[in-house]
Design an enzyme around this catalytic site. Sequence first.
Site, PDB file in Angstrom:
ATOM      1  N   GLY A 216       0.722  -1.239   0.000  1.00 12.00           N
ATOM      2  CA  GLY A 216       0.000   0.000   0.000  1.00 12.00           C
ATOM      3  C   GLY A 216       0.754   1.296   0.000  1.00 12.00           C
ATOM      4  CB  SER A 217      -0.624   4.447   1.152  1.00  2.18           C
ATOM      5  OG  SER A 217      -0.384   5.821   1.037  1.00  2.18           O
ATOM      6  CB  SER A 218       3.675   6.489  -1.755  1.00  2.00           C
ATOM      7  OG  SER A 218       2.705   7.507  -1.856  1.00  2.00           O
ATOM      8  CB  SER A 219       1.199   8.096   3.052  1.00  2.00           C
ATOM      9  OG  SER A 219       0.711   8.962   2.060  1.00  2.00           O
ATOM     10  N   GLY A 220       3.122   5.390   3.547  1.00  2.00           N
ATOM     11  CA  GLY A 220       3.645   4.458   4.528  1.00  2.00           C
ATOM     12  C   GLY A 220       5.109   4.705   4.855  1.00  2.00           C
TER      13      GLY A 220
END
Length: 145
Positions: free
Chosen positions: A63-67
Site C-alpha cells: 500500500g500507500s506511498s505515505s507508509g
Amino acid sequence: MTETIDAVTLVAGSAEGAAFVLSEPLSFWGGLDSATGAIIDQWHPQKGQIMSGKILVMKAGRGSSSGSSVLAEAIRRGTGPAGIVLMTRDAIVTVGAMVAAELYAIHCPVVLVAERDWRWITASGRLVLHADETGAKLHLLDGID
C-alpha cells in the site's frame, strides 16, 4: 543451531532482535501506530501486536506511498522495527528506512532474501542482520535444527 543466509542490502545497518513474522502484508499507512509500534489495521490478523525493537519479517509491504513517512516516524520514535527482512523488493519500506537514516541518523537495516530461504527465516526465533554496500548476512538463531 545457527545458520547464516546471504541477503541483498536495501538499506545498510546492523540489528538484532526477536523475529516478528507477519502472516500477511502490512501497509504502514493506516496499519501501524507510530506512537506505540502496534499494528492497528482492523483487518490484519496480527492487529494489536507490537513490532517495536523486533526484526520485522514480511514477504512484502502493502500500500500507500505515505507508509514511508509512518515507518520513518516509528523508527525515529523508537517504536519501529530494529530491522526488516523482505522476500520482495518494496520501495515504500526501503524509502522509509532510508529517510530515518538520513534525517535522524537512526539505522533500520532492510534486506532482501531468496524465497528458498524463507521457511528457515520464518522458523527462527531470533535474527541478527549485518548489511552494508557489499551485501548482507542474516544469522538465524533459535531456529530449525
